[in-house]
Design a protein around this motif. Sequence first.
Motif, PDB file in Angstrom:
ATOM      1  N   PHE A  20     -15.133   3.119   1.173  1.00  0.00           N
ATOM      2  CA  PHE A  20     -14.396   4.385   1.141  1.00  0.00           C
ATOM      3  C   PHE A  20     -12.906   4.126   0.906  1.00  0.00           C
ATOM      4  O   PHE A  20     -12.251   4.834   0.138  1.00  0.00           O
ATOM      5  CB  PHE A  20     -14.585   5.171   2.438  1.00  0.00           C
ATOM      6  N   MET A  21     -12.366   3.115   1.559  1.00  0.00           N
ATOM      7  CA  MET A  21     -10.952   2.780   1.402  1.00  0.00           C
ATOM      8  C   MET A  21     -10.684   2.297  -0.021  1.00  0.00           C
ATOM      9  O   MET A  21      -9.696   2.697  -0.642  1.00  0.00           O
ATOM     10  CB  MET A  21     -10.550   1.706   2.426  1.00  0.00           C
ATOM     11  N   GLU A  22     -11.578   1.471  -0.569  1.00  0.00           N
ATOM     12  CA  GLU A  22     -11.396   1.001  -1.945  1.00  0.00           C
ATOM     13  C   GLU A  22     -11.372   2.198  -2.903  1.00  0.00           C
ATOM     14  O   GLU A  22     -10.538   2.269  -3.806  1.00  0.00           O
ATOM     15  CB  GLU A  22     -12.508   0.034  -2.346  1.00  0.00           C
ATOM     16  N   ALA A  23     -12.287   3.150  -2.716  1.00  0.00           N
ATOM     17  CA  ALA A  23     -12.340   4.346  -3.564  1.00  0.00           C
ATOM     18  C   ALA A  23     -11.036   5.145  -3.461  1.00  0.00           C
ATOM     19  O   ALA A  23     -10.511   5.631  -4.475  1.00  0.00           O
ATOM     20  CB  ALA A  23     -13.529   5.221  -3.178  1.00  0.00           C
ATOM     21  N   ARG A  24     -10.494   5.279  -2.262  1.00  0.00           N
ATOM     22  CA  ARG A  24      -9.224   6.005  -2.077  1.00  0.00           C
ATOM     23  C   ARG A  24      -8.092   5.328  -2.841  1.00  0.00           C
ATOM     24  O   ARG A  24      -7.292   5.986  -3.512  1.00  0.00           O
ATOM     25  CB  ARG A  24      -8.870   6.110  -0.596  1.00  0.00           C
ATOM     26  N   LEU A  25      -8.035   3.993  -2.775  1.00  0.00           N
ATOM     27  CA  LEU A  25      -6.986   3.263  -3.493  1.00  0.00           C
ATOM     28  C   LEU A  25      -7.107   3.482  -5.000  1.00  0.00           C
ATOM     29  O   LEU A  25      -6.102   3.664  -5.696  1.00  0.00           O
ATOM     30  CB  LEU A  25      -7.051   1.771  -3.158  1.00  0.00           C
ATOM     31  N   GLN A  26      -8.333   3.493  -5.498  1.00  0.00           N
ATOM     32  CA  GLN A  26      -8.549   3.744  -6.924  1.00  0.00           C
ATOM     33  C   GLN A  26      -8.139   5.164  -7.291  1.00  0.00           C
ATOM     34  O   GLN A  26      -7.445   5.378  -8.284  1.00  0.00           O
ATOM     35  CB  GLN A  26     -10.025   3.523  -7.274  1.00  0.00           C
ATOM     36  N   ASP A  27      -8.591   6.134  -6.509  1.00  0.00           N
ATOM     37  CA  ASP A  27      -8.332   7.539  -6.821  1.00  0.00           C
ATOM     38  C   ASP A  27      -6.859   7.897  -6.766  1.00  0.00           C
ATOM     39  O   ASP A  27      -6.401   8.774  -7.492  1.00  0.00           O
ATOM     40  CB  ASP A  27      -9.108   8.452  -5.852  1.00  0.00           C
ATOM     41  N   THR A  28      -6.101   7.232  -5.915  1.00  0.00           N
ATOM     42  CA  THR A  28      -4.675   7.541  -5.764  1.00  0.00           C
ATOM     43  C   THR A  28      -3.792   6.633  -6.620  1.00  0.00           C
ATOM     44  O   THR A  28      -2.575   6.650  -6.476  1.00  0.00           O
ATOM     45  CB  THR A  28      -4.250   7.439  -4.279  1.00  0.00           C
ATOM     46  N   HIS A  29      -4.409   5.844  -7.487  1.00  0.00           N
ATOM     47  CA  HIS A  29      -3.691   4.946  -8.399  1.00  0.00           C
ATOM     48  C   HIS A  29      -2.818   3.950  -7.628  1.00  0.00           C
ATOM     49  O   HIS A  29      -1.738   3.586  -8.097  1.00  0.00           O
ATOM     50  CB  HIS A  29      -2.842   5.740  -9.394  1.00  0.00           C
ATOM     51  N   ASP A  30      -3.289   3.528  -6.479  1.00  0.00           N
ATOM     52  CA  ASP A  30      -2.574   2.513  -5.699  1.00  0.00           C
ATOM     53  C   ASP A  30      -2.994   1.148  -6.226  1.00  0.00           C
ATOM     54  O   ASP A  30      -3.837   0.460  -5.655  1.00  0.00           O
ATOM     55  CB  ASP A  30      -2.909   2.648  -4.203  1.00  0.00           C
ATOM     56  N   TYR A  31      -2.432   0.772  -7.378  1.00  0.00           N
ATOM     57  CA  TYR A  31      -2.844  -0.440  -8.070  1.00  0.00           C
ATOM     58  C   TYR A  31      -2.563  -1.702  -7.258  1.00  0.00           C
ATOM     59  O   TYR A  31      -3.375  -2.627  -7.251  1.00  0.00           O
ATOM     60  CB  TYR A  31      -2.160  -0.517  -9.429  1.00  0.00           C
ATOM     61  N   ASP A  32      -1.437  -1.737  -6.566  1.00  0.00           N
ATOM     62  CA  ASP A  32      -1.130  -2.912  -5.743  1.00  0.00           C
ATOM     63  C   ASP A  32      -2.114  -3.030  -4.580  1.00  0.00           C
ATOM     64  O   ASP A  32      -2.595  -4.117  -4.281  1.00  0.00           O
ATOM     65  CB  ASP A  32       0.309  -2.849  -5.212  1.00  0.00           C
ATOM     66  N   GLY A  33      -2.395  -1.898  -3.940  1.00  0.00           N
ATOM     67  CA  GLY A  33      -3.342  -1.915  -2.834  1.00  0.00           C
ATOM     68  C   GLY A  33      -4.725  -2.334  -3.275  1.00  0.00           C
ATOM     69  O   GLY A  33      -5.393  -3.138  -2.613  1.00  0.00           O
ATOM     70  N   TRP A  34      -5.180  -1.799  -4.412  1.00  0.00           N
ATOM     71  CA  TRP A  34      -6.511  -2.141  -4.912  1.00  0.00           C
ATOM     72  C   TRP A  34      -6.563  -3.608  -5.321  1.00  0.00           C
ATOM     73  O   TRP A  34      -7.503  -4.314  -4.988  1.00  0.00           O
ATOM     74  CB  TRP A  34      -6.879  -1.234  -6.087  1.00  0.00           C
ATOM     75  N   GLU A  35      -5.542  -4.078  -6.006  1.00  0.00           N
ATOM     76  CA  GLU A  35      -5.531  -5.479  -6.428  1.00  0.00           C
ATOM     77  C   GLU A  35      -5.550  -6.428  -5.226  1.00  0.00           C
ATOM     78  O   GLU A  35      -6.167  -7.490  -5.275  1.00  0.00           O
ATOM     79  CB  GLU A  35      -4.295  -5.768  -7.289  1.00  0.00           C
ATOM     80  N   SER A  36      -4.914  -6.030  -4.146  1.00  0.00           N
ATOM     81  CA  SER A  36      -4.840  -6.911  -2.971  1.00  0.00           C
ATOM     82  C   SER A  36      -6.191  -7.101  -2.285  1.00  0.00           C
ATOM     83  O   SER A  36      -6.332  -7.984  -1.441  1.00  0.00           O
ATOM     84  CB  SER A  36      -3.820  -6.365  -1.970  1.00  0.00           C
ATOM     85  N   LEU A  37      -7.183  -6.299  -2.640  1.00  0.00           N
ATOM     86  CA  LEU A  37      -8.508  -6.427  -2.022  1.00  0.00           C
ATOM     87  C   LEU A  37      -9.310  -7.609  -2.565  1.00  0.00           C
ATOM     88  O   LEU A  37     -10.322  -7.991  -1.977  1.00  0.00           O
ATOM     89  CB  LEU A  37      -9.330  -5.144  -2.246  1.00  0.00           C
ATOM     90  N   TRP A  38      -8.896  -8.179  -3.683  1.00  0.00           N
ATOM     91  CA  TRP A  38      -9.697  -9.179  -4.392  1.00  0.00           C
ATOM     92  C   TRP A  38      -9.387 -10.607  -3.952  1.00  0.00           C
ATOM     93  O   TRP A  38      -8.234 -10.978  -3.798  1.00  0.00           O
ATOM     94  CB  TRP A  38      -9.462  -9.053  -5.895  1.00  0.00           C
ATOM     95  N   GLU A  39     -10.429 -11.397  -3.822  1.00  0.00           N
ATOM     96  CA  GLU A  39     -10.308 -12.828  -3.535  1.00  0.00           C
ATOM     97  C   GLU A  39      -9.947 -13.576  -4.820  1.00  0.00           C
ATOM     98  O   GLU A  39     -10.129 -13.066  -5.928  1.00  0.00           O
ATOM     99  CB  GLU A  39     -11.638 -13.372  -2.995  1.00  0.00           C
ATOM    100  N   ASP A  40      -9.483 -14.806  -4.693  1.00  0.00           N
ATOM    101  CA  ASP A  40      -9.079 -15.604  -5.852  1.00  0.00           C
ATOM    102  C   ASP A  40     -10.244 -15.942  -6.778  1.00  0.00           C
ATOM    103  O   ASP A  40     -10.046 -16.149  -7.971  1.00  0.00           O
ATOM    104  CB  ASP A  40      -8.389 -16.893  -5.406  1.00  0.00           C
ATOM    105  N   ASP A  41     -11.467 -16.014  -6.251  1.00  0.00           N
ATOM    106  CA  ASP A  41     -12.641 -16.362  -7.072  1.00  0.00           C
ATOM    107  C   ASP A  41     -13.413 -15.115  -7.515  1.00  0.00           C
ATOM    108  O   ASP A  41     -14.592 -15.187  -7.866  1.00  0.00           O
ATOM    109  CB  ASP A  41     -13.563 -17.333  -6.337  1.00  0.00           C
ATOM    110  N   ALA A  42     -12.751 -13.984  -7.546  1.00  0.00           N
ATOM    111  CA  ALA A  42     -13.401 -12.696  -7.804  1.00  0.00           C
ATOM    112  C   ALA A  42     -13.825 -12.510  -9.251  1.00  0.00           C
ATOM    113  O   ALA A  42     -13.231 -13.065 -10.176  1.00  0.00           O
ATOM    114  CB  ALA A  42     -12.462 -11.559  -7.408  1.00  0.00           C
ATOM    115  N   ILE A  43     -14.855 -11.676  -9.418  1.00  0.00           N
ATOM    116  CA  ILE A  43     -15.314 -11.204 -10.722  1.00  0.00           C
ATOM    117  C   ILE A  43     -15.521  -9.692 -10.619  1.00  0.00           C
ATOM    118  O   ILE A  43     -16.188  -9.215  -9.704  1.00  0.00           O
ATOM    119  CB  ILE A  43     -16.650 -11.862 -11.139  1.00  0.00           C
TER     120      ILE A  43
END
Length: 164
Positions: A20-43
């Motif tokens: 739900f939090m990830e969806a909120r970050l996407q919907d509100t265009h919080d690009y920094d917040g959304w990007e910070s959710l990813w690990e270094d080995d992410a796909i």
Amino acid sequence: MTRISQDREELHRAVEAFLFMEARLQDTHDYDGWESLWEDDAIYWVPANGGDIDPEEKMSFIYDNRSRIRIRMDQLKTGRRHTQTPRSELARIVSNVEIEEIDGAEVTARANVLIFEENLRGETLWAARNEYRLRLVDGAFRLVRKKVALVNAHKPIYTLSFLV
């Protein structure tokens, strides 16, 4: 890293809260917040021709590693993405969250997502079957892998910004 609690109800609530939090970050265009959710080995993967293709062999809308995710977010933040001028208004509904597997500090989950997008071209509803691999790091989930299988991928897709 911490091991994931085996209490299924508690884990389910924690995974739902993260999605739900990830969806909120996407919907509100919080690009920094959304990007910070990813690990270094992410796909981050959005197949173009069905959900069961090999992304190394077939075309995908998105098949980003961590570095490419960062580049995509930096591009969106420039304000020079004309498909997003003005930017889309978005609202996601995340439902049918299921826990599939628990492996040490990682959990695999699935969810259905309905994305409402409104922009100058009008309104579009996108439906997706998402698969997630989440890793518990210092008590918080992080994205290791996300696959977005668009149900209506056959429709014209003018911009992928709604998939951030």
